[in-house]
Design an enzyme around this catalytic site. Structure first.
Site, PDB file in Angstrom:
ATOM      1  N   LEU A 187       0.691  -1.328   0.109  1.00  0.00           N
ATOM      2  CA  LEU A 187       0.018   0.111  -0.066  1.00  0.00           C
ATOM      3  C   LEU A 187       0.933   1.250  -0.004  1.00  0.00           C
ATOM      4  CD1 LEU A 187      -2.926  -1.112   2.455  1.00  0.00           C
ATOM      5  CD2 LEU A 187      -3.127  -0.824  -0.101  1.00  0.00           C
TER       6      LEU A 187
ATOM      7  N   GLY B  65       2.525   3.744  -1.271  1.00  0.00           N
ATOM      8  CA  GLY B  65       2.481   4.698  -2.628  1.00  0.00           C
ATOM      9  C   GLY B  65       1.500   4.121  -3.589  1.00  0.00           C
ATOM     10  N   HIS B  66       0.561   3.346  -3.057  1.00  0.00           N
ATOM     11  CA  HIS B  66      -0.422   2.782  -4.154  1.00  0.00           C
ATOM     12  C   HIS B  66      -1.873   2.872  -3.667  1.00  0.00           C
ATOM     13  CE1 HIS B  66      -2.630  -0.181  -6.558  1.00  0.00           C
ATOM     14  NE2 HIS B  66      -1.604  -0.054  -7.441  1.00  0.00           N
ATOM     15  N   PHE B  67      -2.366   3.790  -3.452  1.00  0.00           N
ATOM     16  CA  PHE B  67      -1.679   5.197  -3.828  1.00  0.00           C
ATOM     17  C   PHE B  67      -2.151   6.266  -2.473  1.00  0.00           C
ATOM     18  CE2 PHE B  67      -4.235   3.245  -7.327  1.00  0.00           C
ATOM     19  CZ  PHE B  67      -3.290   3.279  -8.495  1.00  0.00           C
TER      20      PHE B  67
ATOM     21  N   ILE C 101      -5.246   1.672  -2.440  1.00  0.00           N
ATOM     22  CA  ILE C 101      -5.995   0.345  -2.738  1.00  0.00           C
ATOM     23  C   ILE C 101      -5.127  -0.667  -3.039  1.00  0.00           C
ATOM     24  CG2 ILE C 101      -7.184  -0.316  -4.931  1.00  0.00           C
ATOM     25  CD1 ILE C 101      -8.047   2.553  -5.676  1.00  0.00           C
TER      26      ILE C 101
END
Length: 144
Positions: A43, A45-47, A52
């Site tokens: 998770l 950096g995503h986002f 997500i």
């Protein structure tokens, strides 16, 4: 199966052992669960403003759940994912969600197996996939 029991079955360790629990069901499927806590590596950096679970992680969660189905056949073998097909992402999985996986074997040819699975949160379908595995003797799998 709890995480300790899953470690006896799967070669994954640490952050790559994804299911919190898994079980064989009376109808011949495997069911797994993973609480998405929000601090998982995938998770980061995503986002940043809207975390997500990446689709590839959902596919790996399905694959690890499906290994529970093959556990009684895999004696001395490693189960290797060999393909993904018909992957569809329907709804996002977010921190705080419990991702529930359901997998069933739909085909076999020698040491190759085909499975189908779903990922849901509560009653909402989040992902579907068809995937294949090979049971490889452990000594050969180490050289792959």
């Amino acid at each position: 199966m709890n995480r300790a029991q899953l470690e006896n079955l799967l070669p994954h360790r640490g952050t790559m052992l994804l299911p919190d629990s898994a079980e064989l069901t009376p109808d011949g499927t495997a069911r797994g669960e993973r609480l998405i806590r929000g601090d998982e590596f995938f998770l980061d950096g995503h986002f940043p403003d809207d975390p997500i679970v990446p689709g590839v992680i959902l596919c790996e969660l399905l694959a690890q759940t499906a290994c529970v189905l093959l556990s009684h056949r895999a004696g001395g073998c490693k189960t290797l994912l060999t393909g993904l097909d018909r992957v569809r992402f329907k709804n996002p999985v977010r921190p705080g969600d419990t991702a529930v996986t359901q997998c069933k074997i739909v085909g076999q040819m020698g040491n190759f197996y085909t499975a189908e699975g779903t990922v849901s949160v509560k009653d909402t379908l989040c992902a579907t996939a068809r995937f294949s595995f090979a049971l490889i003797p452990a000594t050969k799998a180490e050289n792959v």
